[in-house]
Design a protein around this motif. Structure first.
Motif, PDB file in Angstrom:
ATOM      1  N   GLU A 125       0.815  -1.202   0.000  1.00  0.00           N
ATOM      2  CA  GLU A 125       0.000   0.000   0.000  1.00  0.00           C
ATOM      3  C   GLU A 125       0.851   1.254   0.000  1.00  0.00           C
TER       4      GLU A 125
ATOM      5  N   PHE B   4      -4.688   6.139  -7.503  1.00  0.00           N
ATOM      6  CA  PHE B   4      -4.685   5.943  -6.053  1.00  0.00           C
ATOM      7  C   PHE B   4      -5.976   5.276  -5.582  1.00  0.00           C
ATOM      8  N   LEU B   5      -7.105   5.828  -6.027  1.00  0.00           N
ATOM      9  CA  LEU B   5      -8.372   5.340  -5.471  1.00  0.00           C
ATOM     10  C   LEU B   5      -8.716   3.942  -5.984  1.00  0.00           C
TER      11      LEU B   5
ATOM     12  N   LEU C 229      -6.513   1.598  -4.034  1.00  0.00           N
ATOM     13  CA  LEU C 229      -6.889   1.543  -2.621  1.00  0.00           C
ATOM     14  C   LEU C 229      -8.171   0.743  -2.433  1.00  0.00           C
ATOM     15  N   LEU C 230      -9.117   0.948  -3.331  1.00  0.00           N
ATOM     16  CA  LEU C 230     -10.391   0.241  -3.209  1.00  0.00           C
ATOM     17  C   LEU C 230     -10.175  -1.265  -3.234  1.00  0.00           C
TER      18      LEU C 230
ATOM     19  N   VAL D 122      -8.209  -2.437   0.194  1.00  0.00           N
ATOM     20  CA  VAL D 122      -8.841  -2.518   1.518  1.00  0.00           C
ATOM     21  C   VAL D 122      -9.645  -3.803   1.650  1.00  0.00           C
TER      22      VAL D 122
END
Lengths: 473, 504
Positions: free
Chosen positions: B147, B173-174, B177-178, B181
């Motif tokens: 990450e 990034f998003l 990240l999605l 997680v």
């Protein structure tokens, strides 16, 4: 009667009275000496807390244990850092009045009383002692209509919350026959079952405390009050009182109401989920950094409540760890907001941060660390805070809450990234005024903690473990 | 203690951070800081690379075990440790990361002129995270490195990128990240079941099939985005186009391998039954990726975008190879990952060379470059051929092995993969023809200068590798054949037990 047990509170109150007198009598401005005296009193109190014995006093109204020590130290630290931020700000805004540190001190006494409360009555006393100075602090910039509005709004809604708390407490008393936490625990664990009145009472108490920590659906006041209050006051609001209230929630829900977990757990789960989701989505459109931070704090409270809802040793430990890390990140981020001052005037738009990466690289770096940490990106402290809440949630099978939690943290990453983007990607506007020494100190302390937490997590974890053992044990 | 006699993996991981700290302390006016930052970054990464050659020399190729292992207690309450080690799967990726970083720093010597200090710091931090990720043998530690890569890469794209950099960096990034997680939740669930996060202990733990399916989907969410697999690949062309040249090189060379590495390291060994269950699904996605993105690449006007789509197609071959579960397929996938790291990294550098001179990536603006830049045209030609998988270049052995492995599973799957090779030739040759051949019609092309010594230095090691991997692949295959053999055997054993259980 073992009144020496309450020595930290007593000493701090006496110090407060003495500082008040010392502030009134001389004719010259006493803000700086008073602030330093209050910080000194905090340090003395901190030492007293560390050396404090365990036990109950005042007819079972007051309890001192590892848990109360942990939370008290945390709220003292938060209050002290908030005070440091206010020193320079108040001077520049023409708000240098010695009452400010004294009010913070009395609010802190209130928090300590709440943390040590072992009775619904002492709980209420502590809460009011906390709230009254806070109302004044919110309206401290009294000539500014926004500040006055914030104070009034906070007062009206706070009074409503107090009323709800009292109502809930009297219901519990009426149906259970006692207000003492230990005897409540006995009364509610009886096999006979629990009456509907007590449940209604518990829900009222939870709702009142949810007001104080700004959990959805009792969060409406937060953005307005955060925006209107002077920035250092907002920093204080967003940290120390939350520690005290969360401490109280933890004690009350795991102690006297621990056996009726089935009755309140769903309430807390729902509040946690709603807070996380609202905190993530509502902050996206904010242009004012203080409003943005208000929604962000709502989201973080949701995560803290997740740990509380799960309960048990690991869940509560998650709450404490999250709380401590949140305080560091939040005060650090607010230190940057306090330093946002251009040509002598405070600014608070997100766009005012543009190009901070060039005009003040050190502060931009610190802010970026706080933002990435709040978004939960490893290896920063915020990641560990989240993981210590998620671990027990999954262990206990709260899948929906965990999934919603991480998804909302992705959504909230969007607005945390926006701040990083504005600071680093956008063309610089004129730099801010020179950063005050107090802000630099707070930034360095909280920034290093957030960045290097992963190197020695054991210290905080062990402290939290002992603290939890004290109330679960 | 490990074979090197000192904690080499930690040293490799954290040495770049030391360089970053030194750069941070440099004082002076902007030109001095920039020059110091460049040299410090270059030396740090070169020393890291030279140290990493110890792995090449000391690695025991006959063993399938983890080597150079370091084990420190970190969060003992939760069974989380600081465990580092490499096996045949990861050792070459460590080397790839340490090799590409100095080349990237060299490649950005002149093209990055603003905020050089921050740029070099970001690159060194990125190197730490990449190397750490390939060395981590604790799942949480892996996740942290996995990450943390996002932070420097987000800044590299966002600060030094092209016109649409903000959009591209957010998307990168998003998206990632999605996916991640969800994997984090799966990791925690796994921890709760097994009580440990150590990868070697986890692989001996039997997970019920029902749970394997869920865990697989969560891992898939993360790794598929990172690979990237069709249809979650859309962040990649944006990120590649907007990133500065060196950012694209690292992105294509190392970051894309993290997803496939994750599949190999976690999905296959930990979730054998779910992997087998989902294999047809992966085949379909991979073949769609190979054919569809090849066709999309054919229609691109922008050189970087074309190479970005070709990366998606190549990674389709890789995921296909991994999920064949046989020796050839997995070895081929690993080899393709390595060769793609070298070749596509080099192709982005090739684009960077002409971009630095012309400041455009549009194919139509070029033409006839071969006449004015003969040496460049040679290099570009070599890497184009390697990307097409011409025998004798780095691209061939990997893709050939994957197709062999796929044939054993299902000839139609192999056919799909082979179609990709044909289409790959079509778009790469279109690109090369458009840039290098044809008549020179524009004056700016006529004025172009051929490569300078710095650029030769950047390309030299990549040229050597591209040929070496093509001519004598055995020196690379030998690193991972023992590990892959053990992995295939364990996988078959796990599937065998499961089907026997089902039979009962």
């Amino acid at each position: 009667m073992n009144w020496t047990l309450a020595l930290p509170e007593l000493v701090l109150s006496v110090c407060g009275l003495a500082i008040l007198v010392a502030g009134v009598i001389p004719k010259k401005d006493m803000t700086f000496p008073c602030t330093m005296a209050v910080l000194g009193a905090f340090v003395v109190t901190g030492v007293l807390i560390i050396t404090q014995a365990e036990g109950t006093a005042f007819g079972g109204q007051y309890v001192a244990d590892d848990f109360s020590a942990f939370m008290k130290l945390l709220s003292l630290a938060a209050a002290a850092l908030g005070l440091l931020l206010a020193l320079d700000w108040n001077e520049k805004e023409g708000l240098s009045r010695f009452e400010f540190p004294v009010l913070v001190l009395f609010a802190t006494v209130g928090m300590m009383a709440m943390i040590s409360a072992n009775d619904l009555m002492s709980l209420y006393l502590g809460l009011e002692l906390l709230s009254l100075p806070l109302y004044v602090l919110a309206a401290f910039d009294r000539d500014n209509p926004r500040s006055a509005e914030a104070g009034l709004k906070y007062f009206v809604l706070g009074a409503l919350a107090s009323g709800m708390l009292l109502y809930g407490a009297s219901l519990v008393y009426g149906f259970a026959g006692t207000t003492n936490f230990d005897r409540l625990a006995d009364a509610l664990s009886a096999e006979a079952g629990i009456s509907a009145g007590v449940i209604v009472g518990i829900v009222f108490v939870i709702a009142a405390l949810a007001f104080k920590i700004a959990a959805v659906p009792f969060h409406m006041w937060t953005p307005d009050v955060y925006e209107g209050s002077p920035t250092p006051v907002t920093a204080f609001f967003a940290s120390a009182p939350k520690v005290a209230t969360i401490a109280l929630l933890v004690r009350i829900l795991s102690g006297p109401f621990g056996d009726v977990i089935a009755q309140w757990q769903q309430v807390v789960v729902l509040t946690a989920i709603l807070s996380m989701v609202l905190g993530a989505f509502a902050a996206i459109g904010q242009k004012n950094v203080k409003r943005l931070m208000a929604y962000s704090s709502i989201g973080h409270v949701g995560f803290i409540l997740m740990g509380l809802a799960v309960g048990g040793e690991t869940g509560l430990r998650g709450v404490l760890v999250y709380m401590a890390i949140y305080i560091a990140m939040n005060i650090g981020a607010f230190a940057v907001l306090v330093a946002m001052r251009r040509n002598g005037r405070a600014v608070e738009g997100v766009d005012d941060l543009a190009g901070l990466g060039r005009t003040d690289p050190a502060m931009a770096l610190a802010m970026a660390i706080f933002m990435f940490s709040m978004a939960g990106i490893p290896p920063l402290a915020g990641f560990f805070a989240k993981i210590y809440v998620l671990l027990p949630a999954i262990e206990q099978g709260f899948w929906a809450m965990a999934v919603i939690g991480v998804l909302s943290s992705v959504v909230s990453a969007y607005y945390y990234l926006r701040i990083v983007k504005v600071m680093y990607f956008d063309a610089p506007v004129t730099g801010f005024d020179v950063r005050p020494a107090g802000v630099s100190f707070v930034l360095a302390g909280t920034g290093l903690f957030t960045l290097f937490f992963f190197l020695f997590p054991a210290m905080l974890l062990d402290a939290a473990k002992h603290a939890v053992a004290a109330i679960i044990g | 203690m490990n074979a090197a006699g000192f904690p080499i993996l930690s040293l490799l991981t954290f040495l770049p951070l030391l360089g970053a700290a030194i750069i941070m302390m440099v004082r002076g006016d902007e030109a001095v800081v920039a020059s110091n930052a460049r040299w410090t970054a270059l030396w740090t990464s070169l020393i890291t690379f030279i140290l990493s050659l110890v792995l090449w020399a000391q690695f025991d190729k006959s063993s399938a075990d983890y080597q150079f292992v370091e084990n420190l207690s970190w969060l003992p309450d939760f069974g989380i440790g600081y465990i580092m080690g490499v096996d045949g799967i990861s050792v070459l990726f460590v080397l790839l990361s340490t090799l590409l970083t100095p080349l990237c720093i060299l490649a950005s010597w002149h093209s990055i002129q603003t905020r050089v200090r921050e740029y070099m710091i970001a690159f060194l931090i990125l190197e730490t995270m990449m190397v750490g990720m390939f060395c981590a043998l604790d799942f949480i530690l892996f996740y942290i490195f996995f990450e943390a890569v996002l932070i420097p890469m987000f800044l590299i794209i966002g600060i030094w990128g092209g016109p649409r950099r903000v959009y591209a960096s957010y998307k990168f990034f998003l998206y990632t990240l999605l996916g991640s997680v969800l994997m984090l939740l799966a990791i925690i669930a796994l921890w709760y079941q097994a009580g440990t996060m150590s990868i070697s202990e986890l692989s001996e733990f039997d997970i019920p099939f029902n749970m394997q399916v869920w865990l697989f989907l969560a891992f898939f969410a993360s790794f598929a985005v990172k690979v990237p697999m069709w249809p979650v690949h859309t962040w990649l062309p944006d990120a590649h186009v907007e990133a500065p040249t060196a950012g694209s090189v690292i992105l294509a060379g190392v970051l894309l391998k993290m997803g496939a590495y994750g599949f190999l390291r976690f999905s296959l060994p930990l979730l054998p039954e779910a992997s087998a269950y989902f294999a047809p699904f992966i085949y379909v996605l991979s073949i769609v990726a190979v054919i569809y993105t090849s066709l999309v690449a054919l229609a691109q006007q922008d050189m970087k975008k074309l190479i970005a789509y070709s990366s998606v197609a190549h990674m389709g071959i890789v995921t296909l190879g991994i999920f064949t579960f046989n020796q050839q397929g997995i070895e081929g996938a690993l080899f393709t990952m390595l060769s793609h790291g070298v070749v596509s990294g080099a192709l982005f550098l090739c684009v960077g060379v002409v971009y630095d001179r012309m400041h455009t990536r549009e194919i139509a603006r070029y033409g006839g470059v071969a006449k004015v830049m003969p040496a460049y045209a040679m290099v570009f030609m070599l890497f184009t051929m390697a990307s097409v998988a011409l025998p004798g270049t780095a691209g061939f052995p990997g893709e050939f092995l994957v197709i062999l492995g796929a044939w054993a599973v299902n000839p139609w799957v192999a056919f799909g993969a082979a179609t990709g090779m044909v289409l790959g030739a079509a778009y790469m040759l279109t690109l090369y023809r458009g840039v290098a051949f044809g008549k020179i019609t524009k004056d700016e092309i006529r004025k172009l200068l051929d490569m300078e010594p710095r650029e030769y230095a950047v390309f030299a090691p990549l040229v050597v590798l591209a040929l070496w991997m093509g001519i004598y692949p055995q020196s690379f295959l030998s690193f991972f054949s023992a590990t892959v053999a053990q992995m295939v055997q364990q996988h078959q054993a796990a599937i065998g037990t499961a089907s026997r259980m089902a039979g009962l």
